[in-house]
Design a protein around this motif. Structure first.
Motif, PDB file in Angstrom:
ATOM      1  N   LEU A   1      66.486  35.403  69.865  1.00 19.56           N
ATOM      2  CA  LEU A   1      65.292  35.985  70.114  1.00 19.56           C
ATOM      3  C   LEU A   1      64.404  34.758  69.263  1.00 19.56           C
ATOM      4  O   LEU A   1      62.953  34.642  69.520  1.00 19.56           O
ATOM      5  N   GLU A   2      64.861  34.805  68.188  1.00 22.98           N
ATOM      6  CA  GLU A   2      63.891  33.337  67.519  1.00 22.98           C
ATOM      7  C   GLU A   2      63.624  32.279  68.690  1.00 22.98           C
ATOM      8  O   GLU A   2      62.895  31.629  68.246  1.00 22.98           O
ATOM      9  N   LYS A   3      64.659  31.740  69.160  1.00 28.18           N
ATOM     10  CA  LYS A   3      64.140  30.777  70.309  1.00 28.18           C
ATOM     11  C   LYS A   3      63.311  31.340  70.941  1.00 28.18           C
ATOM     12  O   LYS A   3      62.060  30.350  71.056  1.00 28.18           O
ATOM     13  N   ALA A   4      63.488  32.989  71.456  1.00 26.89           N
ATOM     14  CA  ALA A   4      61.841  32.405  72.218  1.00 26.89           C
ATOM     15  C   ALA A   4      60.369  32.806  71.450  1.00 26.89           C
ATOM     16  O   ALA A   4      59.732  32.470  72.408  1.00 26.89           O
ATOM     17  N   GLN A   5      60.441  32.904  70.329  1.00 26.22           N
ATOM     18  CA  GLN A   5      59.941  33.370  69.670  1.00 26.22           C
ATOM     19  C   GLN A   5      59.209  31.728  69.501  1.00 26.22           C
ATOM     20  O   GLN A   5      57.630  32.014  69.678  1.00 26.22           O
ATOM     21  N   ARG A   6      59.774  31.337  68.728  1.00 29.57           N
ATOM     22  CA  ARG A   6      59.545  29.631  68.670  1.00 29.57           C
ATOM     23  C   ARG A   6      58.890  29.278  69.764  1.00 29.57           C
ATOM     24  O   ARG A   6      58.442  28.029  70.155  1.00 29.57           O
ATOM     25  N   LYS A   7      59.228  29.461  71.186  1.00 30.36           N
ATOM     26  CA  LYS A   7      58.086  29.527  72.805  1.00 30.36           C
ATOM     27  C   LYS A   7      57.220  30.320  72.440  1.00 30.36           C
ATOM     28  O   LYS A   7      56.707  29.891  74.224  1.00 30.36           O
ATOM     29  N   GLY A   8      56.572  30.519  72.156  1.00 29.70           N
ATOM     30  CA  GLY A   8      55.343  31.802  71.898  1.00 29.70           C
ATOM     31  C   GLY A   8      55.196  33.098  72.382  1.00 29.70           C
ATOM     32  O   GLY A   8      54.319  33.225  72.778  1.00 29.70           O
ATOM     33  N   TYR A   9      57.085  33.468  72.464  1.00 28.01           N
ATOM     34  CA  TYR A   9      56.924  34.874  72.936  1.00 28.01           C
ATOM     35  C   TYR A   9      56.467  35.535  72.160  1.00 28.01           C
ATOM     36  O   TYR A   9      57.158  35.294  70.970  1.00 28.01           O
ATOM     37  N   ASP A  10      55.625  36.704  72.131  1.00 26.85           N
ATOM     38  CA  ASP A  10      55.200  38.076  70.672  1.00 26.85           C
ATOM     39  C   ASP A  10      56.311  39.581  71.281  1.00 26.85           C
ATOM     40  O   ASP A  10      56.090  40.319  72.661  1.00 26.85           O
ATOM     41  N   ALA A  11      56.705  39.510  70.532  1.00 21.46           N
ATOM     42  CA  ALA A  11      57.446  40.601  70.369  1.00 21.46           C
ATOM     43  C   ALA A  11      57.671  41.948  70.392  1.00 21.46           C
ATOM     44  O   ALA A  11      57.847  43.130  70.061  1.00 21.46           O
ATOM     45  N   SER A  12      55.629  41.804  69.555  1.00 17.91           N
ATOM     46  CA  SER A  12      55.415  42.904  68.959  1.00 17.91           C
ATOM     47  C   SER A  12      55.165  44.511  69.533  1.00 17.91           C
ATOM     48  O   SER A  12      55.183  44.545  70.913  1.00 17.91           O
ATOM     49  N   GLY A  13      55.733  45.106  69.194  1.00 16.85           N
ATOM     50  CA  GLY A  13      55.899  46.666  70.070  1.00 16.85           C
ATOM     51  C   GLY A  13      57.062  47.069  71.156  1.00 16.85           C
ATOM     52  O   GLY A  13      57.213  47.928  71.628  1.00 16.85           O
ATOM     53  N   ARG A  14      58.095  45.881  70.470  1.00 18.79           N
ATOM     54  CA  ARG A  14      59.444  45.784  72.236  1.00 18.79           C
ATOM     55  C   ARG A  14      60.318  46.219  70.967  1.00 18.79           C
ATOM     56  O   ARG A  14      61.440  46.035  71.791  1.00 18.79           O
ATOM     57  N   VAL A  15      61.124  45.733  69.986  1.00 16.66           N
ATOM     58  CA  VAL A  15      62.154  45.279  69.636  1.00 16.66           C
ATOM     59  C   VAL A  15      61.855  47.208  68.950  1.00 16.66           C
ATOM     60  O   VAL A  15      61.454  47.444  68.644  1.00 16.66           O
ATOM     61  N   LEU A  16      63.066  47.372  69.026  1.00 19.84           N
ATOM     62  CA  LEU A  16      63.650  48.569  68.500  1.00 19.84           C
ATOM     63  C   LEU A  16      63.974  49.049  66.648  1.00 19.84           C
ATOM     64  O   LEU A  16      64.119  47.940  66.263  1.00 19.84           O
ATOM     65  N   PRO A  17      63.177  49.752  66.573  1.00 20.91           N
ATOM     66  CA  PRO A  17      63.572  50.614  65.344  1.00 20.91           C
ATOM     67  C   PRO A  17      64.935  49.281  64.735  1.00 20.91           C
ATOM     68  O   PRO A  17      64.620  48.865  63.823  1.00 20.91           O
ATOM     69  N   VAL A  18      65.877  50.507  65.584  1.00 21.20           N
ATOM     70  CA  VAL A  18      67.207  49.751  64.856  1.00 21.20           C
ATOM     71  C   VAL A  18      67.389  48.591  64.820  1.00 21.20           C
ATOM     72  O   VAL A  18      67.334  48.212  65.835  1.00 21.20           O
ATOM     73  N   ARG A  19      68.173  47.940  63.936  1.00 16.72           N
ATOM     74  CA  ARG A  19      68.243  46.665  64.212  1.00 16.72           C
ATOM     75  C   ARG A  19      70.275  46.272  63.390  1.00 16.72           C
ATOM     76  O   ARG A  19      70.253  46.847  62.353  1.00 16.72           O
TER      77      ARG A  19
END
Length: 587
Positions: free
Chosen positions: A554-572
């Protein structure tokens, strides 16, 4: 849609899902090892639990059947039209996998009759797991009645691929040993093609498998004698049928003689009497021959030659001597006459006996002929019963030979028949694909659109539909360097296409689930684009996409500009602490 995954064990990390894109993220740390999901955070275990609660078969090796989890009851809440509140919860445990508990009695509603209680007050109901799979087929895939070749479980395995089944090896199979015909039949249904034609290959494959087994049996020295060849069996059947015809004619002409045994004994007696008469005749004929020879040898004694002999010798015979010779001659003549008379009487007696026996033999021969004619025209009841039994056995033998002949004939002709049927099926399927250009075009355009979103408009991507020799061929193509990452993205695009098409036309549910293994080796940009594409498509189509991800991906995708806001489930999920995994404890 899938709404909630939970368990009655308080340690379990309950997961609440929402429409659209759902990211279940597992944190990775410096101490994270290369472990499978069951011993790690539980990403793949979530997929296994979804299958378990959606009716998959279980065995001792199944995840919920493991000792640490067997007594835990897992639950899945999902949308269900017709249920109170529009939702239904299914509960199942590894201790009793053959039974599922539904929060409402939707089984009665699906079966077309009313529940014992009003739906507003209906409580949980237990039903067999096999019945639950039928309900899922009807509600999620619109299947009812008989549909050989189609399986809701198989189609769910395309929509929720499992790493444990090696479902990420190829886009068009859900496990490595799955037959092409079986997979293609279910894909044909999801994509709106004629699944019955596609399923025809399953029948051909079954016939080919049977033929191979029979061919191996024929080549076996023992089993080969059971089947045989048509040439050998044809001759055996001809001889057997001739025996049956002969026995039938004998039975038809058979007449039961009540005194059969008595007549048989009389025939034997007559035969013995005739043989005795013939023996006596032989003796008498030999005696007659001797008598006739004796008659020929008996002659009068002539002594006239004596006087000239004596005279030449100088001996003169007196009258007294001459009288003496005459007396001797007379005596000798009387003896000859007596002997001739005796021989004549004996000869006459023998001839009389021969004549009498000839008459007796003629009479006995006539009687014997009548007795034998009666015996030949009929027989005893036991003989008729024996003939009937022999006929029944011979008919059964001929029947068995005919069955073997049919089997051998089928075996020898099956290769040509299978080939002809395969050609007919290919021809019909090609024609059907031409007629269903709308369906194939819809899927191809979607797949191409998805692939070009990931790799650019310059990359050629399409779906190939063809009637192959062994199955309907559905092959996704994307111009690539055949790397693992691109291969996984082909599966992503294909699954998304399949899920969208099926949902649009009411042939599939509105969710798609992917394990994090799908993104192994995928380039950071393609991972970002895939997540964004999934979010857009699911929002546009009113669907749900659940995907598990490692936090570093996920961090790799975010470094390429991906916005995961509101899509990651609360449970990690976390693999560093014992209580950080899906189940809340290590096992």
């Amino acid at each position: 849609m899938i709404r909630r995954l939970s368990a009655d064990d308080p340690r379990f990390r309950r997961i609440d899902f929402s429409p659209g894109l759902n990211l279940l993220v597992a944190n990775t740390t410096d101490s994270s090892g290369d472990k499978d999901s069951r011993n790690g955070t539980g990403k793949s275990s979530m997929v296994e639990l979804l299958h378990f609660l959606l009716g998959s078969r279980t065995d001792k090796k199944s995840l919920p059947a493991r000792k640490a989890l067997r007594k835990i009851s897992f639950s899945l809440e999902l949308d269900w039209s017709g249920a109170k509140g529009g939702r239904l919860t299914v509960t199942r445990s590894g201790a009793q996998p053959e039974v599922v508990r539904l929060s409402q009695d939707v089984d009665a509603d699906e079966a077309g009759h009313e529940s014992l209680f009003d739906i507003d007050f209906a409580g949980p109901v237990d039903i067999p797991a096999t019945r639950w799979t039928k309900l899922l087929e009807a509600k999620l895939f619109g299947l009812s009645g008989e549909h050989p070749g189609l399986s809701g479980r198989t189609m769910l395995s395309f929509l929720i691929r499992r790493i444990s089944s090696h479902a990420f090896n190829t886009p068009t199979r859900t496990y490595s040993q799955q037959s092409e015909a079986d997979a293609a039949t279910n894909l044909a249904y999801l994509l709106g093609l004629d699944w019955k034609l596609a399923g025809g290959y399953r029948e051909i494959s079954a016939r080919e498998a049977t033929r191979r087994q029979l061919r191996q049996a024929v080549n076996d020295p023992v089993w080969g004698r059971i089947v045989g060849s048509t040439a050998e069996l044809r001759g055996q059947i001809t001889i057997g049928e001739e025996d049956v015809r002969r026995l039938e004619e004998q039975i038809k002409a058979f007449r039961v003689v009540p005194q059969y045994e008595e007549l048989k004994r009389r025939a034997d007696e007559i035969d013995r009497e005739i043989r005795d008469l013939n023996s006596q005749d032989a003796i008498d004929r030999r005696n007659l021959s001797d008598l006739q020879a004796a008659v020929r040898d008996t002659t009068d004694g002539d002594v006239k030659y004596l006087e000239p002999v004596y005279r030449e010798l100088g001996i003169l015979l007196g009258d007294q001597v001459k009288r003496r010779f005459d007396d001797v001659k007379d005596f000798h003549r009387s003896i000859i006459r007596n002997r001739q008379r005796y021989l004549a009487e004996e000869t006459e007696s023998v001839e009389t006996r021969l004549t009498g026996r000839a008459s007796q033999r003629e009479r006995l021969g006539t009687e014997l002929q009548q007795v034998l004619r009666t015996l030949n025209e009929g027989g005893a009841l036991e003989a008729l019963t024996a003939l009937q039994q022999a006929l029944a056995q011979k008919q059964a033998s001929v029947g068995a030979l005919r069955h073997r002949y049919e089997a051998a004939q089928t075996l020898e002709a099956s290769a040509l028949e299978i080939k002809a049927k395969r050609l007919d099926l290919q021809r019909a399927l090609k024609e059907d694909l031409d007629e269903r250009a709308t369906q194939t075009s819809e899927a191809t355009v979607l797949f191409s659109e998805f692939a070009q979103r990931l790799y650019g408009s310059g990359r050629q991507a399409y779906l190939e539909f063809d009637a192959g020799p062994s199955s309907l061929r559905i092959v996704p193509h994307v111009d690539s360097d055949d790397s693992r990452g691109i291969g996984n993205m082909v599966i992503f695009c294909f699954d998304l296409t399949m899920a969208v098409v099926a949902h649009r036309h009411g042939r599939g549910p509105n969710f798609l689930v992917h394990d994090s293994h799908l993104f192994d080796g995928v380039d950071d940009r393609q991972l970002r684009d895939a997540l964004e594409l999934a979010a857009e498509v699911t929002e546009r189509e009113g669907m749900q996409y659940v995907v598990t991800l490692n936090s570093d991906d996920l961090e790799k995708a975010q470094r390429k500009g991906y916005d995961a806001s509101g899509r990651v489930l609360p449970v990690r999920l976390d693999d560093e602490y014992d209580d950080g995994g899906l189940f809340g404890f290590r096992f």
